[in-house]
Scaffold this motif. Sequence first.
Motif, short mmCIF file in Angstrom:
data_model
loop_
_atom_site.label_atom_id
_atom_site.label_comp_id
_atom_site.label_asym_id
_atom_site.label_seq_id
_atom_site.Cartn_x
_atom_site.Cartn_y
_atom_site.Cartn_z
N ASP A 1 67.89 18.06 21.93
CA ASP A 1 67.93 16.63 22.27
C ASP A 1 68.75 15.94 21.07
O ASP A 1 67.87 15.95 20.31
N PHE A 2 69.46 15.14 21.30
CA PHE A 2 70.17 14.37 20.10
C PHE A 2 70.17 13.14 20.27
O PHE A 2 70.28 12.62 21.49
N ALA A 3 69.42 12.32 19.48
CA ALA A 3 69.40 10.82 19.66
C ALA A 3 70.52 10.21 18.56
O ALA A 3 70.25 10.18 17.61
N PRO A 4 71.57 9.81 19.13
CA PRO A 4 72.79 9.21 18.17
C PRO A 4 72.58 8.06 17.45
O PRO A 4 71.93 7.01 18.41
N SER A 5 73.25 7.76 16.68
CA SER A 5 73.16 6.47 15.84
C SER A 5 74.50 5.79 16.37
O SER A 5 75.39 6.48 16.98
N GLU A 6 74.65 4.37 15.89
CA GLU A 6 75.95 3.85 16.31
C GLU A 6 77.20 4.31 15.34
O GLU A 6 78.24 3.99 15.88
N ASN A 7 76.67 5.07 14.48
CA ASN A 7 77.89 5.80 13.89
C ASN A 7 78.38 7.20 14.46
O ASN A 7 79.42 7.63 13.99
N TYR A 8 77.90 7.64 15.52
CA TYR A 8 78.09 8.92 16.33
C TYR A 8 79.54 8.95 16.91
O TYR A 8 79.68 7.79 17.59
N VAL A 9 80.29 9.85 16.68
CA VAL A 9 81.41 10.17 17.40
C VAL A 9 81.14 11.41 18.39
O VAL A 9 80.68 12.34 17.69
N PRO A 10 81.64 11.14 19.66
CA PRO A 10 81.00 12.41 20.52
C PRO A 10 81.86 13.72 19.89
O PRO A 10 82.84 13.54 19.64
N ILE A 11 81.15 14.65 20.14
CA ILE A 11 81.84 16.05 19.54
C ILE A 11 82.45 16.88 20.82
O ILE A 11 82.48 16.31 21.90
#
Length: 129
Positions: free
Chosen positions: A55-65
């Motif tokens: 389970d991944f909790a992204p930050s505002e800097n996350y770019v979808p992989i």
Amino acid sequence: MYIHLKNPTVDAYNLETGKFIGEARFTPTEESEKALLDWINYGIPLSSLIMLDSDFAPSENYVPIVPTQTYHQRGIFRALLEDSSTGEWVPVEVHITYDWRTRSTESGNYFSSVEFDKIKIDRIVRIEY
């Protein structure tokens, strides 16, 4: 010596910018748990690890992989390790660089299987107050 591990997480950081990308929580396979314990207890290098139910909790800097594409990142691996002599659970964090990729193609922030590879230790810290 540590004999069990629980609650493993990785805080992921962009290798070039150093910005926080997000936190992944997962379940190691039996083989991965043994490899992690051998790594921490004896310094045996890791080849690759398979983690399940990420389970991944992204930050505002996350770019979808892109599923199955390999990414090179920095991270902080954290887990609770059971000390064999006392039975106490000890929090540990390991600063690492690594490659990773999903081994599944689910959309969103859940992956049934993730592979970590080329893991290099920057430092290991036993958390104490």
